[in-house]
Scaffold this motif. Structure first.
Motif, PDB file in Angstrom:
ATOM      1  N   ARG A  22      12.980  31.172  14.910  1.00  0.00           N
ATOM      2  CA  ARG A  22      14.512  31.595  14.861  1.00  0.00           C
ATOM      3  C   ARG A  22      15.212  30.619  14.263  1.00  0.00           C
ATOM      4  N   ASP A  23      15.114  29.500  14.442  1.00  0.00           N
ATOM      5  CA  ASP A  23      15.914  28.406  13.917  1.00  0.00           C
ATOM      6  C   ASP A  23      15.894  28.203  12.485  1.00  0.00           C
TER       7      ASP A  23
ATOM      8  N   GLY B 290      21.006  29.142  17.129  1.00  0.00           N
ATOM      9  CA  GLY B 290      20.932  30.517  16.763  1.00  0.00           C
ATOM     10  C   GLY B 290      20.204  30.547  15.349  1.00  0.00           C
ATOM     11  N   ASP B 291      20.167  31.733  14.839  1.00  0.00           N
ATOM     12  CA  ASP B 291      19.339  32.181  13.699  1.00  0.00           C
ATOM     13  C   ASP B 291      20.583  31.890  12.360  1.00  0.00           C
TER      14      ASP B 291
ATOM     15  N   PRO C 175      24.396  39.018  16.147  1.00  0.00           N
ATOM     16  CA  PRO C 175      24.800  37.846  16.681  1.00  0.00           C
ATOM     17  C   PRO C 175      24.954  37.817  18.336  1.00  0.00           C
TER      18      PRO C 175
ATOM     19  N   GLU D 171      22.137  36.086  20.237  1.00  0.00           N
ATOM     20  CA  GLU D 171      21.605  35.129  19.977  1.00  0.00           C
ATOM     21  C   GLU D 171      22.268  34.074  21.093  1.00  0.00           C
ATOM     22  N   THR D 172      21.287  33.164  21.775  1.00  0.00           N
ATOM     23  CA  THR D 172      21.411  32.252  22.786  1.00  0.00           C
ATOM     24  C   THR D 172      20.911  30.975  22.496  1.00  0.00           C
TER      25      THR D 172
ATOM     26  N   ALA E 241      23.423  34.454  11.076  1.00  0.00           N
ATOM     27  CA  ALA E 241      24.685  33.990  11.081  1.00  0.00           C
ATOM     28  C   ALA E 241      25.495  34.248   9.806  1.00  0.00           C
TER      29      ALA E 241
END
Length: 292
Positions: A91-92, A162-163, A155, A158-159, A167
């Motif tokens: 994800r990052d 985020g991606d 979005p 997302e927690t 974004a």
């Protein structure tokens, strides 16, 4: 092969989402939940282990080698669950955008309306049928509830970390800021998702496609620009040959069995896509923005 009624409903629903993704004015990334739920009943289902879509801890992510996200898009269709989980685990790096794109392939497959009289002796058509079967196997590895979450990633989901690609794709950045974000990382899928936003400018009060001093504001030039934007991700590592669903699904629909996106488009579009790619790599902002 005739699409079931549920698949037809999703096909209609997907037209609103459609390809190139959301505009700056509205978040159209959400496929209607009811339509997706109904259409997913048309996909083959089988017993699976409990879904695991949790992202590893930050420490685990830091230890992991960077994922070649672009290669996930041409991984074997029958291994879709493994591929999606690999995307979610990155994800990052932008993996949630990739997981969403992979999930939407199943939604598109559910809404496929195949040609009434396919050329079954065409080798490319046979290849497309094999791809369809493999993707159906991959899609059957997921329960419908999991699909709803994957297809509609946004979005709000997302927690923590985020991606970064999601974004940018969902942002309301102004033209220059959006282009600078793309210059920093011209990811193939991000380019595919952004589409016309890369060239859409407001000129004389009207939204107009623009690049390199040229307005693409008549039917012929606009078609060329749109085709070039479709080819642009291929310049940045996306597999745009017969592995690409955009290519083999067109064959199944009866829109022509071609070898690649490039073969589907004109030489003029390919030349423009090459120029766009060069400008992105060189970070030549002035070529994308009209002079005031």
């Amino acid at each position: 092969m005739i699409a079931p009624p549920a698949a037809l409903l999703l096909g209609v629903a997907l037209v609103g989402w459609a390809w190139w993704g959301p505009s700056a004015e509205a978040d159209a990334s959400r496929v209607p939940t009811a339509a997706v739920a109904l259409a997913m009943k048309a996909l083959p289902q089988r017993e699976t282990v409990a879904p695991t879509t949790e992202v590893p801890s930050a420490a685990a992510s830091a230890r992991a080698a960077p994922t070649d996200l672009a290669r996930l898009l041409d991984a074997p269709e029958a291994d879709l669950r493994t591929t999606v989980q690999a995307a979610l685990a990155a994800r990052d790096q932008g993996g949630r955008l990739y997981a969403r794109a992979l999930a939407r392939r199943c939604a598109t497959l559910a809404g496929l309306q195949a040609a009434e009289t396919p050329d079954i002796n065409n080798a490319r058509h046979q290849h497309a049928v094999a791809r369809q079967s493999a993707l159906a196997t991959g899609c059957g590895q997921f329960p419908a509830a999991e699909w709803l979450a994957l297809v509609n990633i946004g979005p709000a989901d997302e927690t923590g970390t985020g991606d970064p690609l999601l974004a940018v794709q969902q942002s309301d950045l102004d033209d220059a800021a959006l282009l600078r974000a793309v210059f920093a990382r011209p990811d193939a899928l991000l380019l595919d998702e952004l589409g016309e936003r890369l060239l859409l400018r407001r000129i004389d009060g009207q939204p107009t496609l623009y690049f390199d001093g040229q307005r693409f504001d008549d039917d012929t030039s606009r078609t060329t620009a749109q085709a070039a934007l479709r080819l642009l991700p291929c310049q940045f590592g996306m597999a745009c040959d017969e592995r690409d669903p955009e290519v083999w699904l067109a064959c199944l629909r009866g829109d022509g069995c071609m070898a690649s996106r490039a073969e589907q488009e004109s030489p003029e579009a390919l030349a423009l896509a090459t120029r766009l790619a060069a400008a992105l790599r060189a970070r030549e902002l002035q070529r994308f923005l009209p002079t005031s």
